[in-house]
Design a protein around this motif. Structure first.
Motif, PDB file in Angstrom:
ATOM      1  N   PHE A 124       8.069   0.459  -1.558  1.00 45.18           N
ATOM      2  CA  PHE A 124       7.987   1.697  -2.345  1.00 45.18           C
ATOM      3  C   PHE A 124       7.167   1.469  -3.615  1.00 45.18           C
ATOM      4  O   PHE A 124       7.486   0.586  -4.401  1.00 45.18           O
ATOM      5  CB  PHE A 124       9.394   2.150  -2.719  1.00 45.18           C
ATOM      6  N   ARG A 125       6.125   2.251  -3.773  1.00 46.49           N
ATOM      7  CA  ARG A 125       5.338   2.164  -5.008  1.00 46.49           C
ATOM      8  C   ARG A 125       4.912   3.568  -5.402  1.00 46.49           C
ATOM      9  O   ARG A 125       4.430   4.332  -4.558  1.00 46.49           O
ATOM     10  CB  ARG A 125       4.085   1.281  -4.815  1.00 46.49           C
ATOM     11  N   TYR A 126       5.061   3.856  -6.680  1.00 48.28           N
ATOM     12  CA  TYR A 126       4.667   5.174  -7.169  1.00 48.28           C
ATOM     13  C   TYR A 126       3.157   5.179  -7.362  1.00 48.28           C
ATOM     14  O   TYR A 126       2.654   4.832  -8.409  1.00 48.28           O
ATOM     15  CB  TYR A 126       5.404   5.479  -8.474  1.00 48.28           C
ATOM     16  N   GLU A 127       2.455   5.547  -6.302  1.00 48.98           N
ATOM     17  CA  GLU A 127       0.991   5.531  -6.293  1.00 48.98           C
ATOM     18  C   GLU A 127       0.475   6.961  -6.343  1.00 48.98           C
ATOM     19  O   GLU A 127       1.219   7.901  -6.085  1.00 48.98           O
ATOM     20  CB  GLU A 127       0.480   4.945  -4.959  1.00 48.98           C
ATOM     21  N   GLN A 128      -0.802   7.113  -6.587  1.00 51.27           N
ATOM     22  CA  GLN A 128      -1.443   8.399  -6.384  1.00 51.27           C
ATOM     23  C   GLN A 128      -1.739   8.487  -4.889  1.00 51.27           C
ATOM     24  O   GLN A 128      -2.608   7.785  -4.391  1.00 51.27           O
ATOM     25  CB  GLN A 128      -2.739   8.440  -7.202  1.00 51.27           C
ATOM     26  N   VAL A 267      -8.436 -11.718  -6.906  1.00 46.57           N
ATOM     27  CA  VAL A 267      -7.304 -12.357  -7.587  1.00 46.57           C
ATOM     28  C   VAL A 267      -5.955 -11.848  -7.100  1.00 46.57           C
ATOM     29  O   VAL A 267      -4.959 -12.513  -7.259  1.00 46.57           O
ATOM     30  CB  VAL A 267      -7.368 -12.205  -9.131  1.00 46.57           C
ATOM     31  N   ARG A 268      -5.902 -10.681  -6.512  1.00 45.03           N
ATOM     32  CA  ARG A 268      -4.666 -10.061  -6.036  1.00 45.03           C
ATOM     33  C   ARG A 268      -3.800  -9.546  -7.176  1.00 45.03           C
ATOM     34  O   ARG A 268      -3.774 -10.095  -8.263  1.00 45.03           O
ATOM     35  CB  ARG A 268      -3.854 -10.984  -5.137  1.00 45.03           C
ATOM     36  N   GLY A 269      -3.092  -8.464  -6.843  1.00 39.69           N
ATOM     37  CA  GLY A 269      -2.415  -7.716  -7.891  1.00 39.69           C
ATOM     38  C   GLY A 269      -1.164  -8.350  -8.483  1.00 39.69           C
ATOM     39  O   GLY A 269      -0.732  -7.967  -9.552  1.00 39.69           O
TER      40      GLY A 269
END
Ligand code: AMP
Length: 424
Positions: A124-128, A267-269
């Motif tokens: 779950f991630r609050y993304e656009q 680099v990855r998040g």
């Protein structure tokens, strides 16, 4: 408690309308879900063959786990977490990823030594929200713990590449980089910060803020790719140990025949990675250059969580994106549809249905007493290869079977139906 404004749906003509699924979430229904099943089966099969065992962790965790394990400065923790208080006032968060949970579970169980686990499930991630960027999305992944060998990195990268080719994505390439160890990064950080400070005006607002707090995070900022292209790369600042590790990973991938390209800006998040980082890209999924999956080595993570040093390497593959990128599958239909021509023989037909299912054949029937014509229509819609018609010939121990593709029809002994169905 305040009443959610729209969660219960609006009311029109005195009748409440059906609530919508929340923004950025999807329902997956048959027949589209067949693609999901294909992918999940391929993954579980592959993970088993590579020696990984199933791990299940909670969908929510104490917020602290992600704040520490993923990193306060990351986009995920700063902006994207679904965090809430439970009734006892604890701060909980729906998991945005699973690696921190798997490592927590390993530490909590007091395990020691090599551990290979796989997981599947929603994150779950609050993304656009947009295509391939959802608020609830699915990942399948593996974690290889307590192994420092570069061959573990190679194995994990190979597994992800194999998964993609097993589901028909045969052009996947690996983007590969090494971000070195913490000690290598200390010196690099300063060099990078100095480079970025000279170009502050050209940076996005987020990037400007990060120059002081975490300049490495600027490297994977899409908004700043122009400036980043000319920045010094972590790869040029590897210490001897990280350098040798990276060299071994590259050689291992070459030996396995896995195509990769060194990508110095990768680099990855998430903050806990060291040394190897990688992601998979394919021409079949080109949306804004986003990856189908990725991962890396995270030797510092267990220590960051307060545990002993437990090195690890893992990957997470984005199921929603892979499913969208997979080639068309042959329609998955039923082996047999059992039709009833003589309503008096319905119990026998249901008995035949049960015994077919017991022998591993996919079979279904109409339970609503529809006409024979309607039953054939239903069989066609369900993609049945064979229809077995139960009628008066049952008295002679026979049924009529019809091959739906070829159209030929014949009477066969009841006990021959499974063989007939599976040899079509
Ligand atoms: P990450 O945990 O960010 O390294 O993500 C690993 C993989 O999960 C990515 O390469 C994507 O394929 C997938 N992924 C990450 N975030 C999302 C999202 N919001 N929606 C769909 N897929 C995602």
């Amino acid at each position: 408690m305040s009443r959610p404004a729209s969660a219960s749906g609006s009311v029109s003509n005195g009748k409440p309308s059906v609530p919508r699924a929340p923004k950025g979430t999807d329902d997956v229904l048959p027949p589209a879900s067949e693609r999901w099943r294909t992918l999940l089966r391929a993954f579980e099969d592959l993970a088993g063959r590579f020696g990984y065992g199933l791990v299940m962790t909670p969908l929510f965790e104490l917020t602290e786990l992600f704040a520490r394990g993923v990193g306060e400065e990351t986009e995920v923790v700063e902006k994207q977490m679904y965090t809430f208080e439970d009734k006892a006032g604890r701060s909980l968060t729906l998991r945005p990823e699973a690696t921190a949970s798997v490592v927590r579970a390993y530490l909590a169980a007091g395990l020691q030594g090599v551990f290979k686990g796989y997981y599947t499930g929603p994150m779950f991630r609050y993304e656009q929200p947009q295509s391939g960027r959802r608020r609830q999305f699915h990942q399948v992944g593996v974690e290889y713990l307590a192994e420092t060998s570069p061959d573990a990195d190679v194995e994990v990268i190979e597994l992800g590449h194999r998964l993609l080719s097993d589901v028909g994505i045969t052009d996947a390439r690996v983007r590969l980089n090494s971000i070195g160890d913490a000690a290598d990064r200390a010196g690099y950080r300063d060099t990078l910060a100095a480079f970025l400070t000279e170009r502050l005006d050209a940076l996005s607002e987020d990037a400007r803020r990060r120059v002081a707090t975490n300049p490495l995070r600027v490297l994977d900022s899409k908004a700043d790719s122009g400036v980043v292209a000319g920045a010094p790369a972590p790869l040029d600042h590897l210490g001897p140990a990280a350098d040798a590790h990276f060299e071994a990973v590259r050689r291992g991938l070459e030996r396995r025949g896995i195509p990769f390209e060194i990508t110095p800006t990768l680099v990855r998040g998430l903050d806990y990675y060291n040394r190897t980082v990688f992601e998979y890209v394919s021409a079949s999924w080109d949306a804004a250059q986003d990856a189908l999956g990725g991962g890396g080595r995270y030797d510092p993570l267990a220590g960051i969580l307060g545990g002993p040093e437990v090195p690890g390497v893992g990957l997470a593959m984005g199921v929603d994106r892979i499913v969208a990128a997979m080639p068309e599958l042959p329609a998955a239909g039923l082996d047999v549809f059992v039709a009833v021509a003589d309503p008096g023989r319905r119990p026998e037909a249901l008995g035949l249905l049960a015994s077919l299912r017991q022998t591993g054949i996919s079979a279904d029937a109409d339970l609503g007493g529809r006409s024979l014509k309607a039953q054939f229509r239903l069989a066609g819609r369900r993609g049945a290869r064979v229809v077995a018609v139960v009628g008066e010939e049952w008295a002679q121990g026979e049924v009529t079977v019809k091959d739906m593709a070829g159209g030929d029809e014949q009477r066969v002994r009841i006990e021959e139906v499974p063989g007939w169905a599976t040899h079509r």
